[in-house]
Design an enzyme around this catalytic site. Structure first.
Site, PDB file in Angstrom:
ATOM      1  N   GLY A  77       0.791  -1.220   0.000  1.00  0.00           N
ATOM      2  CA  GLY A  77       0.000   0.000   0.000  1.00  0.00           C
ATOM      3  C   GLY A  77       0.821   1.267   0.000  1.00  0.00           C
ATOM      4  O   GLY A  77       0.478   2.249  -0.672  1.00  0.00           O
ATOM      5  N   GLN A 203      -7.357  -0.685   3.989  1.00  0.00           N
ATOM      6  CA  GLN A 203      -8.103  -1.282   5.105  1.00  0.00           C
ATOM      7  C   GLN A 203      -9.454  -1.843   4.684  1.00  0.00           C
ATOM      8  O   GLN A 203     -10.067  -2.604   5.437  1.00  0.00           O
ATOM      9  CB  GLN A 203      -8.313  -0.245   6.212  1.00  0.00           C
ATOM     10  CG  GLN A 203      -7.064   0.083   6.994  1.00  0.00           C
ATOM     11  CD  GLN A 203      -6.571  -1.074   7.836  1.00  0.00           C
ATOM     12  OE1 GLN A 203      -7.315  -1.969   8.201  1.00  0.00           O
ATOM     13  NE2 GLN A 203      -5.281  -1.054   8.154  1.00  0.00           N
ATOM     14  N   SER A 223      -3.296  -3.662  -0.341  1.00  0.00           N
ATOM     15  CA  SER A 223      -2.130  -4.381   0.168  1.00  0.00           C
ATOM     16  C   SER A 223      -2.545  -5.772   0.600  1.00  0.00           C
ATOM     17  O   SER A 223      -3.508  -5.947   1.352  1.00  0.00           O
ATOM     18  CB  SER A 223      -1.523  -3.620   1.349  1.00  0.00           C
ATOM     19  OG  SER A 223      -0.331  -4.233   1.783  1.00  0.00           O
ATOM     20  N   GLY A 224      -1.804  -6.787   0.133  1.00  0.00           N
ATOM     21  CA  GLY A 224      -2.195  -8.177   0.334  1.00  0.00           C
ATOM     22  C   GLY A 224      -2.283  -8.618   1.780  1.00  0.00           C
ATOM     23  O   GLY A 224      -3.153  -9.417   2.142  1.00  0.00           O
ATOM     24  N   HIS A 225      -1.382  -8.146   2.627  1.00  0.00           N
ATOM     25  CA  HIS A 225      -1.330  -8.699   3.985  1.00  0.00           C
ATOM     26  C   HIS A 225      -2.466  -8.231   4.871  1.00  0.00           C
ATOM     27  O   HIS A 225      -2.618  -8.725   5.992  1.00  0.00           O
ATOM     28  CB  HIS A 225       0.025  -8.379   4.636  1.00  0.00           C
ATOM     29  CG  HIS A 225       0.188  -6.968   5.091  1.00  0.00           C
ATOM     30  ND1 HIS A 225       0.088  -6.595   6.404  1.00  0.00           N
ATOM     31  CD2 HIS A 225       0.444  -5.831   4.402  1.00  0.00           C
ATOM     32  CE1 HIS A 225       0.290  -5.298   6.520  1.00  0.00           C
ATOM     33  NE2 HIS A 225       0.505  -4.807   5.315  1.00  0.00           N
ATOM     34  N   THR A 261      11.735  -7.345 -11.581  1.00  0.00           N
ATOM     35  CA  THR A 261      11.139  -8.665 -11.762  1.00  0.00           C
ATOM     36  C   THR A 261       9.982  -8.859 -10.786  1.00  0.00           C
ATOM     37  O   THR A 261      10.110  -8.616  -9.592  1.00  0.00           O
ATOM     38  CB  THR A 261      12.199  -9.762 -11.543  1.00  0.00           C
ATOM     39  OG1 THR A 261      13.268  -9.554 -12.465  1.00  0.00           O
ATOM     40  CG2 THR A 261      11.602 -11.141 -11.753  1.00  0.00           C
ATOM     41  N   CYS A 351       5.149   6.874  19.574  1.00  0.00           N
ATOM     42  CA  CYS A 351       6.193   7.358  20.474  1.00  0.00           C
ATOM     43  C   CYS A 351       7.295   8.024  19.656  1.00  0.00           C
ATOM     44  O   CYS A 351       7.833   7.437  18.734  1.00  0.00           O
ATOM     45  CB  CYS A 351       6.760   6.198  21.277  1.00  0.00           C
ATOM     46  SG  CYS A 351       7.875   6.707  22.591  1.00  0.00           S
TER      47      CYS A 351
END
Length: 411
Positions: A77, A203, A223-225, A261, A351
């Site tokens: 992403g 999301q 985004s795949g994850h 690639t 933080c």
């Protein structure tokens, strides 16, 4: 509660999700026997190229894209967001020349991939216009129209004949408080001023219905994850007719727009995960949302001085996300206590240089009182969350809030 509390409940799925068995199975051939480079012309390369084309087509179908060639694979992403930001600005400069004022319009609650990218563009002379959100996290369509109208009027007064912005970029669903924007309406407003529209859908994809053409967007990031695919792979949807310069040069991959690639195993895994997520999306989302609602109500009933952040439970909130601010409670401490109690959650703060600053999202919602703003926490439930999981959360979370308050009061 001891550090070995079991079962451990992973409620940080907005950060990342576990790889699904279907995704792993789809990836394995390309990590072992089918190892060819899709750019070649021999048999081994052709097998890889065919597999890449299949993954692209499956993702295009899931996203409602017009054709497989509308999908460009990226590393995730953040790369997709960066590419469209920089690409849209360069496209605008190429089309309208040095005399046109370059602007990008975004919202105050975007992911840092967009906000930090806009900071970089601002240092390069681009004007960044940040739209406010209301107390639930929604961008008002009237605010977008006003911003573009005012910018257009300023250009007209200066004798500049160009659209008022190079890009509008507003996320489909917020990662912290779950607000789902009316992207179709916002994109339509941008197009009234001939301004292209991008949405960061990282999301949303795989969790709520996402149809790129129905939304009317020119670009969309994923985004795949985030939906049980592998890390390190994502995609950028580009509407036919909306082209941007490459971010990475050096080769002809991705039709010459993204050199390097291809990550074939990642693309295959992402396609399998997305197809699986979309196959049962609506009943799964309803299941998760019902348990999310029970969890939210249980926390509000059990804990004093805790407020829900973002929209009230509805179709305008991501099904999995329950987010709160807890008065007189340090969010970083709370997350550590939750971890020891067997719950993975996320603090809505970052933080920096030894001091905890309130989340930019929480601040944008108008929560300025530090006794509240420093106590933001997000729970993002798993697709397979159960009623038993929610019961355990309602046992552990209030106890941790009380303990965090006690420790915070002693500092």
């Amino acid at each position: 509660m001891p550090a070995s509390a079991e079962p451990y409940i992973y409620a940080d799925n907005a950060a990342t999700t576990p790889l699904s068995p279907a995704a792993l199975q789809a990836m394995m051939p390309f990590l072992t026997s089918t190892f060819g480079n899709p750019s070649g012309i021999h048999r081994v390369a052709r097998e890889a190229a065919d597999a890449l084309a299949d993954a692209r087509a499956r993702i295009a179908t899931c996203l409602g894209a017009g054709a497989p060639n509308d999908i460009f694979f990226t590393s995730g992403g953040s790369e997709s967001d960066t590419w469209v930001l920089h690409g849209a600005v360069q496209r605008f400069r190429d089309q309208f020349g040095a005399g046109a004022r370059v602007r990008v319009v975004t919202s105050a609650i975007e992911h840092h991939a967009i906000l930090h990218g806009c900071d970089e563009l601002e240092r390069a002379g681009v004007e960044i216009m940040h739209l406010p959100v209301d107390t639930e996290g929604f961008v008002a369509p009237a605010d977008l129209r006003r911003a573009l109208r005012d910018a257009s009027a300023a250009d007209h007064a200066a004798g500049v004949d160009a659209p008022p912005a190079a890009l509008v970029s507003i996320m489909l669903a917020n990662n912290e408080v779950g607000a789902v924007q009316d992207i179709a309406q916002l994109a339509a407003i941008a197009h009234e001023f001939d301004v292209p529209f991008h949405t960061d859908a990282v999301q949303a994809v795989g969790h709520i219905p996402v149809d790129a053409r129905a939304l009317g967007v020119d670009a969309l990031s994923l985004s795949g994850h985030k939906f049980h695919g592998p890390r390190g792979i994502g995609a950028l949807y580009l509407r036919p007719g909306f082209s941007i310069p490459p971010l990475i040069t050096g080769g002809a991959q991705e039709r010459g727009l993204r050199a390097g690639t291809e990550n074939l195993a990642g693309a295959a895994g992402m396609a399998a995960a997305l197809a699986e997520a979309c196959a049962d999306l609506e009943p799964r989302a309803a299941h998760v949302a019902a348990l999310r609602d029970a969890f939210i109500q249980g926390i509000l009933d059990a804990c004093e001085n805790v407020q829900l952040t973002g929209p009230a439970p509805s179709e305008h909130r991501l099904p999995s996300i329950a987010s709160f601010v807890c008065r007189d409670c340090d969010s970083e401490l709370l997350v550590m206590l939750l971890d020891r109690a067997g719950v993975a959650a996320a603090a809505g703060s970052a933080c920096a240089t030894g001091s905890t600053e309130p989340s930019h999202v929480i601040t944008a919602l108008g929560i300025a009182d530090p006794t509240w703003a420093h106590g933001s926490v997000r729970f993002s439930l798993a697709d397979d969350v159960s009623a038993a999981d929610v019961d355990l959360l309602l046992e552990r979370v209030p106890a941790c809030i009380r303990r965090a308050r006690l420790i915070s009061s002693m500092r």
